[in-house]
Design a protein around this motif. Structure first.
Motif, PDB file in Angstrom:
ATOM      1  N   GLN A 273      34.321  62.174  45.954  1.00  0.00           N
ATOM      2  CA  GLN A 273      35.707  61.950  46.358  1.00  0.00           C
ATOM      3  C   GLN A 273      36.072  60.474  46.442  1.00  0.00           C
ATOM      4  N   THR A 274      35.081  59.588  46.507  1.00  0.00           N
ATOM      5  CA  THR A 274      35.378  58.150  46.604  1.00  0.00           C
ATOM      6  C   THR A 274      35.119  57.400  45.296  1.00  0.00           C
ATOM      7  N   SER A 275      34.111  57.804  44.553  1.00  0.00           N
ATOM      8  CA  SER A 275      33.686  57.020  43.385  1.00  0.00           C
ATOM      9  C   SER A 275      34.730  56.972  42.283  1.00  0.00           C
ATOM     10  N   GLN A 276      35.613  57.973  42.203  1.00  0.00           N
ATOM     11  CA  GLN A 276      36.594  58.025  41.114  1.00  0.00           C
ATOM     12  C   GLN A 276      37.618  56.884  41.180  1.00  0.00           C
ATOM     13  N   TYR A 277      37.693  56.194  42.327  1.00  0.00           N
ATOM     14  CA  TYR A 277      38.686  55.127  42.480  1.00  0.00           C
ATOM     15  C   TYR A 277      38.096  53.736  42.245  1.00  0.00           C
ATOM     16  N   PHE A 278      36.899  53.675  41.672  1.00  0.00           N
ATOM     17  CA  PHE A 278      36.248  52.402  41.414  1.00  0.00           C
ATOM     18  C   PHE A 278      35.906  52.265  39.942  1.00  0.00           C
ATOM     19  N   ASN A 279      36.250  51.108  39.363  1.00  0.00           N
ATOM     20  CA  ASN A 279      35.839  50.806  37.994  1.00  0.00           C
ATOM     21  C   ASN A 279      34.462  50.142  37.976  1.00  0.00           C
ATOM     22  N   SER A 280      34.119  49.509  39.107  1.00  0.00           N
ATOM     23  CA  SER A 280      32.840  48.800  39.215  1.00  0.00           C
ATOM     24  C   SER A 280      31.848  49.653  39.995  1.00  0.00           C
ATOM     25  N   GLU A 281      30.805  50.098  39.349  1.00  0.00           N
ATOM     26  CA  GLU A 281      29.771  50.888  40.020  1.00  0.00           C
ATOM     27  C   GLU A 281      29.038  50.035  41.051  1.00  0.00           C
ATOM     28  N   GLU A 282      28.850  48.746  40.754  1.00  0.00           N
ATOM     29  CA  GLU A 282      28.132  47.859  41.676  1.00  0.00           C
ATOM     30  C   GLU A 282      28.912  47.701  42.978  1.00  0.00           C
ATOM     31  N   LEU A 283      30.245  47.515  42.864  1.00  0.00           N
ATOM     32  CA  LEU A 283      31.070  47.377  44.067  1.00  0.00           C
ATOM     33  C   LEU A 283      31.106  48.684  44.848  1.00  0.00           C
ATOM     34  N   PHE A 284      31.203  49.796  44.149  1.00  0.00           N
ATOM     35  CA  PHE A 284      31.208  51.094  44.837  1.00  0.00           C
ATOM     36  C   PHE A 284      29.909  51.308  45.598  1.00  0.00           C
ATOM     37  N   GLN A 285      28.778  50.996  44.970  1.00  0.00           N
ATOM     38  CA  GLN A 285      27.480  51.180  45.631  1.00  0.00           C
ATOM     39  C   GLN A 285      27.313  50.238  46.815  1.00  0.00           C
ATOM     40  N   ALA A 286      27.963  49.077  46.749  1.00  0.00           N
ATOM     41  CA  ALA A 286      27.898  48.152  47.881  1.00  0.00           C
ATOM     42  C   ALA A 286      28.706  48.671  49.063  1.00  0.00           C
ATOM     43  N   LEU A 287      29.892  49.228  48.759  1.00  0.00           N
ATOM     44  CA  LEU A 287      30.758  49.728  49.830  1.00  0.00           C
ATOM     45  C   LEU A 287      30.327  51.100  50.332  1.00  0.00           C
ATOM     46  N   PHE A 288      29.961  51.970  49.422  1.00  0.00           N
ATOM     47  CA  PHE A 288      29.573  53.343  49.779  1.00  0.00           C
ATOM     48  C   PHE A 288      28.232  53.677  49.125  1.00  0.00           C
ATOM     49  N   PRO A 289      27.161  53.051  49.612  1.00  0.00           N
ATOM     50  CA  PRO A 289      25.859  53.258  48.951  1.00  0.00           C
ATOM     51  C   PRO A 289      25.407  54.708  49.028  1.00  0.00           C
ATOM     52  N   SER A 290      24.909  55.211  47.905  1.00  0.00           N
ATOM     53  CA  SER A 290      24.478  56.609  47.850  1.00  0.00           C
ATOM     54  C   SER A 290      22.983  56.754  48.068  1.00  0.00           C
ATOM     55  N   GLU A 291      22.214  55.680  47.762  1.00  0.00           N
ATOM     56  CA  GLU A 291      20.765  55.776  47.890  1.00  0.00           C
ATOM     57  C   GLU A 291      20.344  55.664  49.348  1.00  0.00           C
ATOM     58  N   LYS A 292      19.071  55.882  49.593  1.00  0.00           N
ATOM     59  CA  LYS A 292      18.533  55.812  50.953  1.00  0.00           C
ATOM     60  C   LYS A 292      18.770  54.424  51.536  1.00  0.00           C
TER      61      LYS A 292
ATOM     62  N   ALA B  82      17.712  51.614  52.972  1.00  0.00           N
ATOM     63  CA  ALA B  82      16.644  50.685  53.327  1.00  0.00           C
ATOM     64  C   ALA B  82      17.283  49.395  53.812  1.00  0.00           C
ATOM     65  N   SER B  83      16.681  48.777  54.833  1.00  0.00           N
ATOM     66  CA  SER B  83      17.281  47.594  55.451  1.00  0.00           C
ATOM     67  C   SER B  83      17.507  46.481  54.440  1.00  0.00           C
ATOM     68  N   ALA B  84      16.515  46.220  53.605  1.00  0.00           N
ATOM     69  CA  ALA B  84      16.637  45.136  52.628  1.00  0.00           C
ATOM     70  C   ALA B  84      17.784  45.401  51.654  1.00  0.00           C
ATOM     71  N   LEU B  85      17.970  46.670  51.290  1.00  0.00           N
ATOM     72  CA  LEU B  85      19.036  47.030  50.354  1.00  0.00           C
ATOM     73  C   LEU B  85      20.413  46.848  51.004  1.00  0.00           C
ATOM     74  N   ILE B  86      20.522  47.179  52.283  1.00  0.00           N
ATOM     75  CA  ILE B  86      21.790  46.999  52.989  1.00  0.00           C
ATOM     76  C   ILE B  86      22.157  45.524  53.041  1.00  0.00           C
ATOM     77  N   VAL B  87      21.182  44.675  53.332  1.00  0.00           N
ATOM     78  CA  VAL B  87      21.437  43.231  53.359  1.00  0.00           C
ATOM     79  C   VAL B  87      21.856  42.746  51.978  1.00  0.00           C
ATOM     80  N   GLN B  88      21.256  43.297  50.938  1.00  0.00           N
ATOM     81  CA  GLN B  88      21.629  42.947  49.561  1.00  0.00           C
ATOM     82  C   GLN B  88      23.094  43.329  49.305  1.00  0.00           C
ATOM     83  N   HIS B  89      23.487  44.523  49.759  1.00  0.00           N
ATOM     84  CA  HIS B  89      24.886  44.957  49.599  1.00  0.00           C
ATOM     85  C   HIS B  89      25.831  44.029  50.357  1.00  0.00           C
ATOM     86  N   LEU B  90      25.450  43.622  51.559  1.00  0.00           N
ATOM     87  CA  LEU B  90      26.300  42.730  52.346  1.00  0.00           C
ATOM     88  C   LEU B  90      26.440  41.372  51.665  1.00  0.00           C
ATOM     89  N   HIS B  91      25.359  40.877  51.087  1.00  0.00           N
ATOM     90  CA  HIS B  91      25.428  39.629  50.309  1.00  0.00           C
ATOM     91  C   HIS B  91      26.438  39.774  49.169  1.00  0.00           C
TER      92      HIS B  91
END
Length: 924
Positions: free
Chosen positions: A419-438, A440-449
């Protein structure tokens, strides 16, 4: 007041013509010291800028600046151990805790809740050179006595509780050993090492005169170090102390220095330096009470403007001191244009920035995700943040607007990735805002960066320097987070990472860059040490802020602190009392502002320090006390009214052509302004996602279910068999309408399942009532949810007046037509009883009776019905049966009653269209 001090030298009268720092330099020079060669140790580095300025004015040649150290730097130098960040300290403490707690240790998130308090206690113990084994074992013994279990055999819970306290000394030893191995420490440990090394330091390192300037409350380590230096090398100490407080044996401002003069062996043969008498000189002290914090900020702006208009404002000799540092932002907005320069010596905590709230809402979003998706409240809160909206506005698709609209339109409680991914052209930005994977702390910090970098590119285009500075500071925080995550293994989940980030943001500040020696000086209380100003403005002089009052941020009980000589709230209050009086003692003009409307967040009543000033006979002649408040103009509240302009009359005519419903007319009777908003302007309530089913949705589902069940029976005389056949269909029909009106609701579990069962129960109860009625009466269904309309002939108006409405059910009850309305709200028999027809048009509480009469009128006009009945089934109170519309105890609505209703209805319509009668608000 007790006067006299054995070792006090004849004191100096220092006004603003000579500041304390200037006096120190002049006295050193008079006593033969080369002031450019001394080493100066100050409570903080802030006053070092001013010391250099005064020093340069006293030298006639260019020289290298002397060493000017804060006490923290000086103690580090002696100890050979560096202070480290509070975050590094708490991580090391947790490592030590894990090392000494092999069984069932707390996770990092739980540890943070008590670890910082324990670290503070360790710090106090070492600063005051208390043998750790003694006090920590004593504390464990107290906990052994105090624990809650009265049983002889302790439970595992009690054993675990006591084992923590019994292991505190082992934890202390492990912790300090780890820190010293890395040559780092918390403040207390550094001070303890310095006290141990001072003899060696004195013998090998000192090659210039040491001058301690402006100290007051010394811990035991500082006291021992300074006393050793005074007795064993070239060393001087200057106390910034007014003899007025020193000679008063009970005044808290002189508490510490009185003790030093009495207890230190040095003062048996030496006189104290720096003593003066400035407080009793003429000064103007204005105490003003102002309601709430924002008003204080505005009042400060008025003070500065008035001082400037009166040409009494020397901006370079004016200090604005914030006892409550959260006032910084409103103060900056309230400063008048007349203030040309401002130097802010305090920082803004990262946790007070809007960007911090964006990160926090991001963590809350991640925490809210379950196997059903992200919880809608967390999603909407995150999307409503200005930074998220900024990101959305920079893209081709405004995902904030799209997702918000879909959530409200379909009542989505848990939002899925699809329901959210269809409004994003950038998969990287979508995964940063609404990450689908598990997560992990390091990954969350990467998304925040990634999000910080994306925002950076936006604000660089807008050339917004302040926002870029915020982003840079958070970028550094995330770098710290990344580094720590690489070195530890216990910060693995979102909860721990969120707590870790919060601790980091609390300790970090955004520093302001300015000219430290010119302009209005804005500072906190501690930054004012050693500095003197002609004009002082001090805000938030309230109990709980100045002084801070009692706080219990310690595991060590009060009586144990007293026993071992640790500071309690009395000593801490004395510290703030000293700072308060030291700040105002040389000033010529003092403005003390306090909040007259205290609460939990903004301090208590006006400070005891103000009361002391007002009751001190010596200083009272210089003090004025006023209470300021905004100028209020009392205006009698008149009901709001809207004149019927030609435009409004045109809108009313359009509404008449479309048709007035009974509900719209009752809106007018109850409150013409509600009628205007809801029926003319068509203003709806804000759309909300329904977690708990709203009353109107509940009613809609129930109405639709009854309509669907009874629809096959239209035109048929009901039998008991017909009703019994409907019962098995209830569940399926109710579920179908739940999915229609609440598409995001999961009726298989939770609160919606409960609501589903309630609706089924009400429908079942209604069918049972119908079965009871059929035993003694005949009922024939004529129509369901039928729309009726008629044109009301109002000859005074030149356009048609349509009256329209939907009738829930029309049946024949023992041969007499009956108008039936279902109500799911609270309905009493008195609601449908009236005496005179006028009641329906003047009493808003008779709105249900009005609606029934209106339905009866519509039906009679369409079916030429001469007499009929009308009434309500109150679904939530079916034990009262059918509630008949009753006028003067008569339940039959005859032709005369309908004609009377029509006549009064015409009068109501004429009032609505009368241009001389405005729409006037009524109290509801």
């Amino acid at each position: 007041m007790k006067k006299g001090s054995a070792n006090a030298e004849p004191f100096l009268f220092l006004g603003m013509d000579q500041s304390f720092l200037e006096h120190v330099l002049d006295d050193l020079k008079e006593n033969g010291y080369a002031i450019e060669s001394c080493t100066y140790i100050l409570p903080s580095k802030r006053s070092g800028f001013f010391l250099k300025q005064h020093l340069s004015k006293r030298l006639d040649r260019t020289v290298f600046a002397p060493r000017i150290l804060s006490i923290e730097e000086f103690v580090e130098e002696i100890a050979g151990v560096k202070n480290t960040s509070s975050l590094e300290l708490i991580i090391e403490l947790y490592k030590a805790y894990l090392a000494v707690t092999p069984k069932e240790p707390d996770d990092f998130d739980s540890f943070l809740k008590w670890g910082q308090t324990l670290l503070q206690d360790f710090n106090e113990i070492d600063r005051y050179l208390i043998p750790p084994e003694d006090i920590l074992n004593y504390l464990a013994a107290i906990k052994e006595i105090d624990h809650w279990s009265l049983k002889k055999d302790k439970t595992d819970l009690v054993k675990n509780y006591l084992s923590l306290w019994q292991g505190l000394h082992n934890l202390y030893e492990e912790y300090t050993s780890q820190l010293l191995d890395q040559n780092i420490g918390y403040q207390g440990l550094v001070y303890k090492k310095a006290a141990q090394n001072i003899t060696k330091y004195t013998q090998n390192t000192i090659n210039s005169t040491l001058v301690f300037v402006g100290f007051n409350a010394l811990n035991t380590a500082e006291s021992d170090i300074i006393q050793h230096l005074l007795g064993n090398c070239s060393c001087e100490i200057y106390w910034d102390m007014d003899t007025y407080f020193l000679e008063d044996s009970i005044h808290d401002a002189g508490l510490f220095i009185r003790n030093y003069l009495k207890d230190w062996p040095y003062y048996r043969s030496n006189k104290p330096k720096g003593l003066h008498s400035s407080f009793v000189l003429n000064k103007d002290i204005q105490i003003t009470g102002v309601p709430k914090s924002i008003a204080q900020a505005k009042f400060v702006g008025n003070i500065l403007e008035d001082l400037n208009k009166g040409n009494t404002l020397n901006i370079d000799k004016t200090a604005l001191v914030l006892a409550d540092e959260t006032l910084l932002t409103p103060i900056l907005h309230a400063l008048p244009q007349a203030v040309p320069k401002v130097n802010i010596t305090m920082g803004m905590a990262l946790q007070n920035t809007l960007l911090y709230s964006f990160i926090q809402s991001y963590f809350e979003l991640l925490e809210s995700k379950s196997d059903r998706g992200w919880f809608h409240k967390s999603v909407l809160k995150f999307l409503s943040n200005p930074y998220c909206q900024k990101i959305s506005a920079s893209l081709d698709i405004d995902f904030v607007q799209e997702i918000t609209s879909v959530v409200h339109a379909h009542n989505i409680i848990h939002i899925t990735e699809t329901q959210t991914s269809q409004y994003f052209n950038s998969e990287e930005l979508f995964q940063a805002l609404f990450p689908s994977e598990k997560y992990a702390s390091a990954l969350i910090v990467q998304h925040l960066h990634f999000l910080i970098d994306h925002l950076k590119s936006i604000f660089q285009k807008e050339k917004d320097a302040l926002e870029l500075e915020y982003l840079y500071r958070f970028h550094l925080v995330f770098n710290q987070l990344k580094n720590h995550l690489e070195s530890v293994s216990f910060i693995t989940d979102i909860k721990s990472l969120k707590s870790f980030f919060k601790a980091l943001a609390t300790s970090e500040q955004i520093d302001f860059i300015g000219e430290p020696l010119s302009g209005l000086q804005i500072m906190g209380m501690l930054e004012s040490r050693n500095l003197d100003f002609e004009t002082v403005i001090l805000t938030s002089v309230n109990e709980g802020i100045l002084p801070t009052g009692k706080s219990n941020n310690s595991f060590i009980p009060y009586d144990v602190k007293r026993e071992y000589g640790l500071p309690t709230f009395k000593e801490k209050d004395a510290i703030y009392t000293y700072h308060f009086y030291r700040l105002i003692q040389r000033a010529k003009t003092v403005h003390l502002i306090y909040n007259t409307e205290p609460d939990v967040l903004e301090g208590g009543e006006k400070s005891r320090l103000i009361s002391q000033l007002m009751t001190d006979e010596t200083i009272a002649p210089f003090v004025t006390h006023t209470v300021a408040s905004p100028r209020l103009v009392v205006v009698s509240e008149k009901p709001k009214q809207i004149a019927k302009t030609p435009r409004l009359l045109s809108d009313l005519e359009n509404l008449a052509r479309k048709g007035f419903s009974p509900t719209s007319l009752t809106n007018y009777i109850r409150n013409p302004l509600d009628f205007y908003k809801q029926n003319v302007l068509r203003l709806d309530d804000a759309s909300m996602v329904e977690e708990n089913i709203a009353a109107n949705t509940f009613g809609t589902i129930l109405h639709d279910t009854l309509h669907a069940l009874y629809e096959p029976l239209i035109g048929k005389t009901l039998s008991e068999g017909d009703i019994k056949e409907l019962k098995p269909k209830i569940n399926g029909v109710v579920q179908s309408f739940f999915q229609k009106h609440l598409p995001g609701a999961d009726v298989s579990r939770g609160r919606f399942l409960l609501v589903l069962r309630v609706v089924e129960k009400y429908i079942g109860s209604f069918l049972n009532l119908e079965l009871q009625e059929l035993k003694n009466h005949t009922i024939k269904i004529l129509a369901l949810e039928e729309r009726y309309e008629t044109i009301l002939d109002v000859s005074e108006l030149k356009f048609p007046i349509k009256i329209k409405g939907f009738i829930d059910r029309i049946d024949e009850y023992d041969g007499l037509v009956r108008i039936v309305d279902y109500k799911t709200g609270v309905t009493q028999a008195s609601d449908v009883k009236f005496k005179e027809g006028e009641e329906l048009f003047s009493n808003a509480n008779k709105n249900k009776a009005f609606q029934l009469m209106c339905y009866s009128y519509l039906y009679s006009k369409n079916q030429s019905q001469q007499s009929l009945k009308a009434g309500i089934y109150a679904i939530k109170n079916l034990k009262n049966g059918f509630l008949n519309l009753t006028q003067n105890r008569l339940t039959i609505i005859d032709q005369q009653a309908l004609l009377d209703f029509e006549m009064r209805l015409k009068q109501l319509i004429l009032e609505i269209f009368n241009p001389d009668i405005p729409l006037i608000e009524k109290e509801v």
